[in-house]
Each structure stands twice: as structure tokens, then as C-alpha cells.
Design a protein around this motif. Structure first.
Motif, mmCIF file in Angstrom:
data_model
loop_
_atom_site.group_PDB
_atom_site.id
_atom_site.type_symbol
_atom_site.label_atom_id
_atom_site.label_comp_id
_atom_site.label_asym_id
_atom_site.label_seq_id
_atom_site.Cartn_x
_atom_site.Cartn_y
_atom_site.Cartn_z
ATOM 1 N N THR A 23 0.793 -1.229 0.000
ATOM 2 C CA THR A 23 0.000 0.000 0.000
ATOM 3 C C THR A 23 0.825 1.278 0.000
ATOM 4 O O THR A 23 0.307 2.336 -0.342
ATOM 5 N N SER A 24 2.105 1.205 0.377
ATOM 6 C CA SER A 24 2.881 2.454 0.446
ATOM 7 C C SER A 24 3.386 2.856 -0.935
ATOM 8 O O SER A 24 3.606 2.014 -1.814
ATOM 9 N N LYS A 25 3.569 4.155 -1.114
ATOM 10 C CA LYS A 25 4.060 4.685 -2.387
ATOM 11 C C LYS A 25 5.454 4.123 -2.696
ATOM 12 O O LYS A 25 5.747 3.760 -3.834
ATOM 13 N N LYS A 26 6.302 4.039 -1.676
ATOM 14 C CA LYS A 26 7.658 3.530 -1.865
ATOM 15 C C LYS A 26 7.643 2.088 -2.364
ATOM 16 O O LYS A 26 8.390 1.728 -3.272
ATOM 17 N N GLU A 27 6.793 1.262 -1.765
ATOM 18 C CA GLU A 27 6.714 -0.140 -2.185
ATOM 19 C C GLU A 27 6.259 -0.270 -3.629
ATOM 20 O O GLU A 27 6.753 -1.116 -4.366
ATOM 21 N N ASN A 28 5.303 0.571 -4.026
ATOM 22 C CA ASN A 28 4.766 0.462 -5.381
ATOM 23 C C ASN A 28 5.665 1.099 -6.432
ATOM 24 O O ASN A 28 5.539 0.801 -7.617
ATOM 25 N N SER A 29 6.561 1.975 -6.011
ATOM 26 C CA SER A 29 7.459 2.605 -6.977
ATOM 27 C C SER A 29 8.775 1.847 -7.141
ATOM 28 O O SER A 29 9.543 2.122 -8.043
ATOM 29 N N THR A 30 9.027 0.879 -6.261
ATOM 30 C CA THR A 30 10.246 0.081 -6.340
ATOM 31 C C THR A 30 10.092 -0.987 -7.412
ATOM 32 O O THR A 30 9.054 -1.642 -7.507
ATOM 33 N N ARG A 31 11.144 -1.142 -8.205
ATOM 34 C CA ARG A 31 11.147 -2.158 -9.262
ATOM 35 C C ARG A 31 10.979 -3.543 -8.640
ATOM 36 O O ARG A 31 11.501 -3.819 -7.554
ATOM 37 N N CYS A 32 10.275 -4.422 -9.329
ATOM 38 C CA CYS A 32 10.080 -5.801 -8.862
ATOM 39 C C CYS A 32 10.147 -6.726 -10.074
ATOM 40 O O CYS A 32 9.276 -6.687 -10.941
ATOM 41 N N VAL A 33 11.203 -7.537 -10.128
ATOM 42 C CA VAL A 33 11.390 -8.495 -11.223
ATOM 43 C C VAL A 33 11.687 -9.841 -10.582
ATOM 44 O O VAL A 33 12.624 -9.955 -9.787
ATOM 45 N N LEU A 34 10.903 -10.848 -10.925
ATOM 46 C CA LEU A 34 11.017 -12.141 -10.247
ATOM 47 C C LEU A 34 11.426 -13.267 -11.196
ATOM 48 O O LEU A 34 10.668 -14.189 -11.474
ATOM 49 N N GLY A 35 12.627 -13.167 -11.718
ATOM 50 C CA GLY A 35 13.211 -14.274 -12.463
ATOM 51 C C GLY A 35 12.603 -14.560 -13.806
ATOM 52 O O GLY A 35 12.014 -13.694 -14.449
ATOM 53 N N ALA A 36 12.726 -15.815 -14.226
ATOM 54 C CA ALA A 36 12.366 -16.234 -15.580
ATOM 55 C C ALA A 36 10.884 -16.093 -15.885
ATOM 56 O O ALA A 36 10.504 -15.737 -16.997
ATOM 57 N N SER A 37 10.039 -16.353 -14.910
ATOM 58 C CA SER A 37 8.606 -16.355 -15.199
ATOM 59 C C SER A 37 7.800 -15.858 -13.999
ATOM 60 O O SER A 37 6.803 -16.453 -13.615
ATOM 61 N N ASN A 38 8.290 -14.743 -13.396
ATOM 62 C CA ASN A 38 7.577 -14.083 -12.303
ATOM 63 C C ASN A 38 7.367 -14.980 -11.087
ATOM 64 O O ASN A 38 6.299 -14.996 -10.487
ATOM 65 N N ALA A 39 8.401 -15.728 -10.724
ATOM 66 C CA ALA A 39 8.307 -16.556 -9.515
ATOM 67 C C ALA A 39 9.697 -16.853 -8.969
ATOM 68 O O ALA A 39 10.595 -17.236 -9.717
ATOM 69 N N ILE A 40 9.858 -16.656 -7.659
ATOM 70 C CA ILE A 40 11.064 -17.070 -6.956
ATOM 71 C C ILE A 40 10.631 -17.865 -5.727
ATOM 72 O O ILE A 40 9.484 -17.764 -5.293
ATOM 73 N N ILE A 41 11.544 -18.646 -5.196
ATOM 74 C CA ILE A 41 11.308 -19.377 -3.954
ATOM 75 C C ILE A 41 12.333 -18.852 -2.955
ATOM 76 O O ILE A 41 13.536 -18.846 -3.239
ATOM 77 N N ILE A 42 11.852 -18.390 -1.814
ATOM 78 C CA ILE A 42 12.755 -17.769 -0.855
ATOM 79 C C ILE A 42 12.442 -18.254 0.558
ATOM 80 O O ILE A 42 11.283 -18.517 0.885
ATOM 81 N N GLY A 43 13.481 -18.399 1.364
ATOM 82 C CA GLY A 43 13.304 -18.834 2.744
ATOM 83 C C GLY A 43 14.641 -19.055 3.418
ATOM 84 O O GLY A 43 15.690 -18.699 2.883
ATOM 85 N N ARG A 44 14.585 -19.663 4.584
ATOM 86 C CA ARG A 44 15.794 -19.896 5.377
ATOM 87 C C ARG A 44 16.048 -21.399 5.443
ATOM 88 O O ARG A 44 15.192 -22.162 5.879
ATOM 89 N N SER A 45 17.226 -21.811 5.006
ATOM 90 C CA SER A 45 17.579 -23.227 4.999
ATOM 91 C C SER A 45 17.610 -23.789 6.411
ATOM 92 O O SER A 45 18.192 -23.192 7.312
#
Length: 198
Positions: free
Chosen positions: A99-121
């Protein structure tokens, strides 16, 4: 502890000038190997401010728990970015509205097909981020139609095309024909902001 750190830092000095340079070159090469292991075939740039999305937000909760992973996708709706997550251990989904302006103005690119997997091993406790497509199918067939999905227990990522399963904690092939491990991106969490990039 202070003595141990001093001995490590001063070791090259005690060995003489030639050995000191060898020590520093080894450090440089080690850093270079880490950098070279980052996948650059497709762009990845993701920032998530957990302070703006406190628990029970799934992604925020996962950040503090080893073995908890999320598939992360993004979409824009009416000029507002939404982060869509799928949790590994129960496949629960959540739509997080930024909802914040900063969040919506920041670039967002998620790899080959708009998906990444993220977490803590759960093996190392380190944050990891994987490309959301099967690495072996990307290499073998090209294109970007090889999405990874969660196994029922959430400990493996599966590819429907090649039938491989990958261990989510280290990205190696766990079942099926051998091959390369999952492509990785850089990942870091400073206690407030989660980042993934290449």
C-alpha cells in the motif's frame, strides 16, 4: 575469541609478504566463486519491508523460521502491486497488498517467469532464493514453462516436465534423473527488509 580473530587476521603478516598476498588472493577468489554461482540468465530484484507487513503475514513469519519457504509472485492491480505467496509446508496462499508509495514505486522483477522461492535453509540457517523454474529444463529445452511446485510435505520442489524433485534446503536434485541444482539468486534479510537480487 579476540585472540582467535587476531591470529586469523595477523597470520598473513607472520608468514611474510608473499604468503600474505596468497592469503588475500584466496579470500578474493572465494568471494568471486560465490558471486559466480548467482544465476544471471533472468533478472531478479525483489524488496519486501517486513515492518510494513507484521505477523500474521505469511512471508514475515517465514523469515524467522528455518525450513519455512515461500513461492513469491507479483502482479499489479489498478496501479497497486500485490505479492502472492504460497507457503511450503501446507501450500497456504496469501495476497499481500503493498500500500505504500515507496513499495509500489520500487522495481520488482522475479526471475524467468515471475516466480522465486525464498526462505531460510534448515541445514545452514542462511537465507536462500531460487529461480522458480526447473534449472535442468531451462537448460535443456529453453523457454520458461517449467514451474516448480511444492511436494505434499513441503520439503521438495517438483517439476512436472522432467519429474525431478529438488531439496528446498540446498537446491540439489533429491529424486529423479540427476542434474544440476536449482539456480540461485542472492538473498538477505537485515531484520526489517528482505532482498533478493542478481
Amino acid at each position: 575469541m579476540r585472540r582467535f580473530v587476531h591470529s586469523i587476521v595477523s597470520t598473513p603478516l607472520h608468514l611474510g609478504r608473499g604468503w600474505g598476498w596468497v592469503f588475500f588472493l584466496m579470500l578474493f577468489w572465494a568471494c568471486d566463486d560465490v558471486e559466480n554461482s548467482v544465476y544471471r540468465g533472468h533478472a531478479c530484484y525483489f524488496i519486501f519491508d517486513a515492518t510494513l507487513h507484521p505477523a500474521p503475514c505469511q512471508l514475515t513469519v517465514a523469515l524467522g523460521n528455518p525450513g519455512h519457504f515461500m513461492t513469491v509472485r507479483a502482479k499489479m492491480v489498478g496501479g497497486v502491486r500485490h505479492i502472492l505467496t504460497t507457503r511450503n509446508y501446507d501450500q497456504a496462499e496469501e495476497d499481500i497488498t503493498l500500500t505504500s508509495k515507496k513499495e509500489n514505486s520500487t522495481r520488482c522483477v522475479l526471475g524467468a517467469s515471475n516466480a522465486i522461492i525464498i526462505g531460510r535453509s534448515s541445514y545452514t540457517g542462511m537465507f536462500v532464493c531460487y529461480e522458480g523454474q526447473c534449472a535442468n529444463c531451462l537448460d535443456q529445452y529453453g523457454g520458461t514453462n517449467y514451474p516448480l511446485t511444492w511436494s505434499p510435505n513441503g520439503q521438495q520442489l517438483q517439476c512436472a516436465r522432467c519429474k525431478r524433485s529438488y531439496d528446498v534446503n540446498n537446491g540439489v536434485v533429491a529424486q529423479g534423473e540427476g542434474g544440476r541444482q536449482l539456480y540461485t539468486y542472492n538473498a538477505a534479510f537485515d531484520g526489517a527488509v528482505l532482498r533478493a537480487w542478481n
